[in-house]
Design an enzyme around this catalytic site. Structure first.
Site, PDB file in Angstrom:
ATOM      1  N   CYS A 119       0.809  -1.230   0.000  1.00  0.00           N
ATOM      2  CA  CYS A 119       0.000   0.000   0.000  1.00  0.00           C
ATOM      3  C   CYS A 119       0.841   1.278   0.000  1.00  0.00           C
ATOM      4  O   CYS A 119       0.314   2.364  -0.247  1.00  0.00           O
ATOM      5  CB  CYS A 119      -0.949   0.008   1.195  1.00  0.00           C
ATOM      6  SG  CYS A 119      -2.099  -1.376   1.173  1.00  0.00           S
ATOM      7  N   HIS A 261      -3.090   7.162   3.191  1.00  0.00           N
ATOM      8  CA  HIS A 261      -3.527   5.902   2.572  1.00  0.00           C
ATOM      9  C   HIS A 261      -4.923   5.534   3.079  1.00  0.00           C
ATOM     10  O   HIS A 261      -5.183   5.515   4.281  1.00  0.00           O
ATOM     11  CB  HIS A 261      -2.531   4.794   2.911  1.00  0.00           C
ATOM     12  CG  HIS A 261      -3.010   3.441   2.502  1.00  0.00           C
ATOM     13  ND1 HIS A 261      -3.415   3.173   1.211  1.00  0.00           N
ATOM     14  CD2 HIS A 261      -3.201   2.298   3.206  1.00  0.00           C
ATOM     15  CE1 HIS A 261      -3.811   1.916   1.138  1.00  0.00           C
ATOM     16  NE2 HIS A 261      -3.696   1.364   2.342  1.00  0.00           N
ATOM     17  N   ASN A 291     -10.105   0.147   0.315  1.00  0.00           N
ATOM     18  CA  ASN A 291      -8.646   0.238   0.306  1.00  0.00           C
ATOM     19  C   ASN A 291      -8.138  -0.290  -1.036  1.00  0.00           C
ATOM     20  O   ASN A 291      -8.201  -1.484  -1.293  1.00  0.00           O
ATOM     21  CB  ASN A 291      -8.090  -0.598   1.465  1.00  0.00           C
ATOM     22  CG  ASN A 291      -6.573  -0.630   1.501  1.00  0.00           C
ATOM     23  OD1 ASN A 291      -5.905  -0.169   0.567  1.00  0.00           O
ATOM     24  ND2 ASN A 291      -6.018  -1.174   2.558  1.00  0.00           N
TER      25      ASN A 291
HETATM   26  N1  COA Z   1     -18.331  -7.679  10.325  1.00  0.00           N
HETATM   27  C1  COA Z   1     -18.842  -7.820  11.541  1.00  0.00           C
HETATM   28  N2  COA Z   1     -18.103  -8.071  12.625  1.00  0.00           N
HETATM   29  C2  COA Z   1     -16.767  -8.165  12.454  1.00  0.00           C
HETATM   30  C3  COA Z   1     -16.172  -8.030  11.202  1.00  0.00           C
HETATM   31  C4  COA Z   1     -16.992  -7.780  10.101  1.00  0.00           C
HETATM   32  N3  COA Z   1     -16.525  -7.616   8.851  1.00  0.00           N
HETATM   33  N4  COA Z   1     -14.833  -8.160  11.338  1.00  0.00           N
HETATM   34  C5  COA Z   1     -14.605  -8.378  12.644  1.00  0.00           C
HETATM   35  N5  COA Z   1     -15.793  -8.377  13.323  1.00  0.00           N
HETATM   36  C6  COA Z   1     -16.013  -8.575  14.741  1.00  0.00           C
HETATM   37  C7  COA Z   1     -14.904  -9.357  15.392  1.00  0.00           C
HETATM   38  O1  COA Z   1     -15.127 -10.756  15.299  1.00  0.00           O
HETATM   39  C8  COA Z   1     -14.979  -8.875  16.813  1.00  0.00           C
HETATM   40  O2  COA Z   1     -16.043  -9.511  17.474  1.00  0.00           O
HETATM   41  P1  COA Z   1     -15.922  -9.901  19.039  1.00  0.00           P
HETATM   42  O3  COA Z   1     -15.758  -8.606  19.747  1.00  0.00           O
HETATM   43  O4  COA Z   1     -17.197 -10.603  19.296  1.00  0.00           O
HETATM   44  O5  COA Z   1     -14.704 -10.776  19.114  1.00  0.00           O
HETATM   45  C9  COA Z   1     -15.364  -7.401  16.662  1.00  0.00           C
HETATM   46  O6  COA Z   1     -15.981  -7.289  15.361  1.00  0.00           O
HETATM   47  C10 COA Z   1     -14.183  -6.463  16.728  1.00  0.00           C
HETATM   48  O7  COA Z   1     -13.155  -7.011  15.900  1.00  0.00           O
HETATM   49  P2  COA Z   1     -11.803  -6.263  15.653  1.00  0.00           P
HETATM   50  O8  COA Z   1     -10.899  -7.111  14.804  1.00  0.00           O
HETATM   51  O9  COA Z   1     -11.299  -5.782  16.986  1.00  0.00           O
HETATM   52  O10 COA Z   1     -12.357  -5.056  14.794  1.00  0.00           O
HETATM   53  P3  COA Z   1     -11.652  -3.704  14.441  1.00  0.00           P
HETATM   54  O11 COA Z   1     -12.411  -2.600  15.001  1.00  0.00           O
HETATM   55  O12 COA Z   1     -10.173  -3.757  14.716  1.00  0.00           O
HETATM   56  O13 COA Z   1     -11.852  -3.655  12.879  1.00  0.00           O
HETATM   57  C11 COA Z   1     -10.596  -3.964  10.891  1.00  0.00           C
HETATM   58  C12 COA Z   1     -11.288  -4.655  12.055  1.00  0.00           C
HETATM   59  C13 COA Z   1      -9.949  -5.037  10.022  1.00  0.00           C
HETATM   60  C14 COA Z   1     -11.644  -3.209  10.094  1.00  0.00           C
HETATM   61  C15 COA Z   1      -9.553  -2.967  11.441  1.00  0.00           C
HETATM   62  O14 COA Z   1      -8.757  -3.622  12.387  1.00  0.00           O
HETATM   63  C16 COA Z   1      -8.698  -2.362  10.393  1.00  0.00           C
HETATM   64  O15 COA Z   1      -9.141  -1.576   9.576  1.00  0.00           O
HETATM   65  N6  COA Z   1      -7.389  -2.655  10.425  1.00  0.00           N
HETATM   66  C17 COA Z   1      -6.444  -2.056   9.534  1.00  0.00           C
HETATM   67  C18 COA Z   1      -6.540  -2.691   8.205  1.00  0.00           C
HETATM   68  C19 COA Z   1      -5.560  -2.057   7.265  1.00  0.00           C
HETATM   69  O16 COA Z   1      -5.164  -0.935   7.420  1.00  0.00           O
HETATM   70  N7  COA Z   1      -5.203  -2.815   6.274  1.00  0.00           N
HETATM   71  C20 COA Z   1      -4.366  -2.344   5.237  1.00  0.00           C
HETATM   72  C21 COA Z   1      -2.966  -2.334   5.577  1.00  0.00           C
HETATM   73  S1  COA Z   1      -2.139  -3.081   4.246  1.00  0.00           S
END
Ligand code: COA
Length: 344
Positions: A119, A261, A291
């Site tokens: 990215c 980004h 993204n």
């Molecule tokens: N839909 C619904 N629920 C979801 C979900 C989805 N798509 N993805 C995860 N959850 C749930 C999880 O299972 C978790 O449930 P629990 O509390 O019962 O265990 C809860 O939502 C929170 O999960 P978590 O992983 O802590 O969510 P988050 O707020 O961190 O969001 C991302 C997840 C992936 C959206 C976030 O971490 C993110 O954007 N990360 C960066 C990604 C990035 O920048 N990537 C590019 C770099 S190359």
């Protein structure tokens, strides 16, 4: 020896920009039919409402060529003497995709090569182009960031399937004066390979193929440890942006637009808070495209310039972060250029 204020008098200046997304729109409702997720969760946790996915038969080079053509049109000239394509999803492992794009654009037998920085690829592409221009290796460089991640998303992995979209963005850099509008002000770049596990495609490379027991089924899906990536993204984009601003002597409140980004709106707003840049100054494009990896920054810039938000004379800070881990930042004062619409 007489010393000038700038180490080199040849700066890289933005001469044109263009971007595209493939026509097929995939909204959150559509993903909710096959995954345990919903529109509200995706919008509140990421800021994404929809994304574009390429149709079967479309390769990254095809998107790159369209964006490249638009950047050449924006620059008002087809004359370039180097093409750099930032992508982690090339048409095939070998050869690189860039020569094919150069041929498709009928640019002649110019040097053309891929760089793989996930990215952060577009910022690295700009830095490579700026170096080639400063050293006199090239006068005009077409830099393209393009990725198709949709074909590498595990359809059962709700953490990645909701985030990524396909697209391409491009810029033409030309040799110019460091004091003119559009001149790239400097770079801050870095990597941390010890954390490569946070976002990776494990299969398809020499590590897997040289394993003592050859893999029967390669594992070429994209894996991501979202929560940890989130923290690293905030720290690295914040630290890199601050280092760059310090190096080029810009204060945070002199930044008119923060073009980070486009991975997650919460990441961008947190970085803006850390930098003390007003949240209203954050360019948001991910709501409509997700993204788009190496295409994300030129897509966001093209979107903002085409709709009239980003105008000549405004200061723009660009920062990116991705797998590697890799990150980078750069900045420029926006020049007066024609910007073709993304949908055109
Ligand atoms: N839909 C619904 N629920 C979801 C979900 C989805 N798509 N993805 C995860 N959850 C749930 C999880 O299972 C978790 O449930 P629990 O509390 O019962 O265990 C809860 O939502 C929170 O999960 P978590 O992983 O802590 O969510 P988050 O707020 O961190 O969001 C991302 C997840 C992936 C959206 C976030 O971490 C993110 O954007 N990360 C960066 C990604 C990035 O920048 N990537 C590019 C770099 S190359």
């Amino acid at each position: 020896m007489h010393k000038t204020e700038h180490p080199t008098s040849r700066a890289a200046v933005l001469a044109g920009i263009g971007a595209m997304v493939p026509p097929r729109v995939v909204d959150n409702e559509e993903l909710s039919k096959s995954l345990d997720t919903n529109d509200q969760w995706i919008r509140t946790r990421t800021g994404i409402s929809r994304r574009h996915w390429a149709s079967p038969g479309t390769a990254t080079g095809d998107l790159a060529a369209v964006a490249g053509e638009r950047a050449l049109e924006s620059a008002g000239s087809r004359s370039v003497d180097m093409l750099i394509l930032a992508t982690s999803t090339p048409n095939q492992p070998m050869p690189a995709t860039a020569p094919e794009v150069a041929a498709k654009l009928d640019l002649g037998m110019i040097p053309a090569f891929d760089i793989s920085v996930a990215c952060a690829g577009f910022i690295y592409g700009l830095s490579t182009a700026a170096g080639a221009i400063a050293s006199g290796i090239a006068d005009r460089v077409l830099v393209i960031g393009a990725d198709i991640w949709s074909t590498r998303l595990n359809p059962e992995d709700r953490a990645t399937a909701i985030i990524f979209g396909d697209g391409a963005g491009a810029a033409v850099l030309r040799a110019g004066d460091p004091t003119e509008r559009g001149a790239i002000a400097g770079f801050d770049l870095g990597s941390d390979g010890a954390r490569k596990d946070l976002a990776m495609v494990p299969g398809g490379g020499s590590r897997e193929r040289s394993a003592p027991e050859a893999a029967v089924d390669t594992d070429e899906y994209l894996y991501m440890r979202g929560k940890e990536i989130f923290t690293h993204a905030v720290n690295r984009m914040g630290g890199s942006s601050a280092a760059l601003l310090d190096r080029i002597g810009w204060s945070a409140d002199s930044v008119d637009w923060f073009a980070g980004h486009q991975a997650n709106a919460r990441i961008l707003h947190t970085v803006a808070d850390v930098l003390d840049v007003d949240r209203e100054r954050v360019l948001i494009h991910l709501d409509r495209v997700g993204n788009t990896s190496a295409a994300s920054i030129p897509l966001a810039l093209t979107d903002a310039a085409a709709d009239g938000r980003l105008t000549a004379g405004e200061r723009v800070l660009l920062t990116a972060f991705g797998g590697g881990l890799s990150w980078g930042s750069t900045a420029l004062t926006w020049p007066k250029i024609y910007v073709p619409d993304i949908a055109s």
